[in-house]
Design an enzyme around this catalytic site. Structure first.
Site, PDB file in Angstrom:
ATOM      1  N   ARG A 165      13.206  32.056 -18.031  1.00 20.51           N
ATOM      2  CA  ARG A 165      13.201  31.133 -16.900  1.00 20.51           C
ATOM      3  C   ARG A 165      11.805  30.608 -16.586  1.00 20.51           C
ATOM      4  NH1 ARG A 165      15.201  27.291 -16.110  1.00 20.51           N
ATOM      5  NH2 ARG A 165      17.078  28.367 -16.781  1.00 20.51           N
ATOM      6  N   LYS A 170      -2.504  14.547  -6.091  1.00 23.42           N
ATOM      7  CA  LYS A 170      -1.207  14.922  -5.510  1.00 23.42           C
ATOM      8  C   LYS A 170      -0.418  15.746  -6.521  1.00 23.42           C
ATOM      9  CE  LYS A 170      -1.172  10.858  -2.522  1.00 23.42           C
ATOM     10  NZ  LYS A 170      -0.510   9.573  -2.200  1.00 23.42           N
ATOM     11  N   LYS A 205     -12.849   7.423   1.118  1.00 24.03           N
ATOM     12  CA  LYS A 205     -11.617   6.746   1.512  1.00 24.03           C
ATOM     13  C   LYS A 205     -11.733   6.284   2.961  1.00 24.03           C
ATOM     14  CE  LYS A 205      -8.028   7.646  -0.736  1.00 24.03           C
ATOM     15  NZ  LYS A 205      -6.710   8.150  -1.209  1.00 24.03           N
ATOM     16  N   GLU A 238     -12.968   3.253  -1.423  1.00 25.79           N
ATOM     17  CA  GLU A 238     -11.689   2.589  -1.169  1.00 25.79           C
ATOM     18  C   GLU A 238     -11.870   1.506  -0.115  1.00 25.79           C
ATOM     19  OE1 GLU A 238      -7.793   4.818  -0.227  1.00 25.79           O
ATOM     20  OE2 GLU A 238      -8.536   4.150   1.723  1.00 25.79           O
ATOM     21  N   ASP A 278      -6.736  -0.695  -2.092  1.00 25.60           N
ATOM     22  CA  ASP A 278      -5.613   0.129  -1.663  1.00 25.60           C
ATOM     23  C   ASP A 278      -4.552  -0.694  -0.954  1.00 25.60           C
ATOM     24  OD1 ASP A 278      -4.331   2.690  -1.278  1.00 25.60           O
ATOM     25  OD2 ASP A 278      -4.878   2.534   0.827  1.00 25.60           O
TER      26      ASP A 278
END
Length: 309
Positions: free
Chosen positions: A104, A139, A171, A206, A227
């Site tokens: 598994r 992510k 960012k 960004e 963005d």
């Protein structure tokens, strides 16, 4: 060097797989111990239930070896290879209890990684001929980043910065704090930050509006991220940058949109979807008992075919 072929270290893979095995069988596999004779041997095949791109050599091998070094694994495909439904991807042989115990964890990891590689391959196919790179993001599944980044490379994609320690990426929230109160302009603030960095550190910023591009470029950044821009604004942004920095597109990147985004002329297209919401590919382990197993109350032998949940 072809960095797409660079694999994670064996030590890193073993650490991840060992933790997964400990989670799955903290005090041993009591089902296999209760049902399967200790001397029973098993031969098994990792089968593809659907087509895709393979990524899983290291995790399958590690799951089997760390469970029992007597298990042998032979691969019919390599990481990055495409396969069809019904293909045999690997052969496994060794003590039956151990093979069943490792099954598994080996499949869970290989299914997820192959899912990422397969999806990445689809994204890459959509940008063919444009010159744009398909790139992942941070992510990723906590603890699995090194494997998921490998899977992206197996699918033909490219990796973004691996961690917060690898590159500067300012960012919107960073810029909001940096320029709060208006005491210092954006260009000056970015130049000051750049001056505190070693010359080897990549600097990306960004922006979410066209009018932010010139102040950012004036600071001498290496990459500018556009963005959530519309296709029209992406094309305008590429013309405005005019080669003074790499242009990365981010936001609203899906399989249906990435081709049009690539045709705006951007250099890089980053997508969190490659790793954060991918569907695992359907792989299975078909196993049969190699050493005769006495049937209950008789001297005959029996065989077993199928998978384990």
């Amino acid at each position: 060097m072809n960095f797409a072929l660079v694999k994670p270290s064996a030590a890193d893979v073993d650490r991840i797989v060992a933790a997964a095995l400990a989670e799955d069988a903290p005090w041993g596999d009591i089902t296999s111990q209760a049902l399967i004779p200790e001397e029973a041997q098993a031969e098994a095949v990792v089968m593809a239930r659907e087509p895709g791109v393979f990524c899983g050599e290291q995790v399958i091998e590690a799951a089997m070896r760390l469970t029992d070094p007597r298990i042998r694994v032979t691969f019919s495909v390599r990481d990055g290879d495409a396969f069809v439904a019904g293909a045999a991807l690997a052969a496994v042989s060794g003590p039956a209890r151990s093979v069943l115990t490792a099954e598994r964890v080996a499949l869970n990891l290989a299914q997820r990684l192959s899912g990422i590689a397969t999806l990445t391959g689809r994204y890459v196919a959509e940008v063919a001929g444009t010159g744009a790179r398909v790139v992942d993001t941070r992510k990723t599944t906590p603890g699995l980043r090194i494997l998921e980044r490998l899977a992206v490379r197996c699918g033909g994609g490219t990796n973004h910065r691996f961690s917060l320690s690898d590159a500067v990426m300012a960012k919107d929230n960073h810029l909001a704090v940096l320029t709060q109160g208006g005491a210092i302009g954006l260009t000056e603030a970015l130049r000051a930050a750049r001056g505190r960095l070693p010359h080897t550190v990549h600097f990306e910023v960004e922006v979410d509006r066209l009018d932010q591009i010139e102040p950012v470029l004036a600071a001498g950044v290496d990459t500018i991220m556009l963005d959530n821009f519309s296709l029209e604004d992406l094309a305008s942004g590429v013309k405005q940058v005019a080669g003074r920095a790499l242009v990365e597109a981010s936001g609203n990147v899906r399989l249906e949109t990435i081709g049009a985004i690539a045709h705006t002329g951007v250099d890089i297209i980053s997508s969190g979807a490659l790793t954060h919401s991918v569907q695992a590919l359907d792989l299975g382990l078909d196993i049969r008992i190699g050493t005769p197993v006495p049937a209950q109350g008789s001297g005959s032998s029996q065989s077993m075919l199928g998978g384990v949940r």
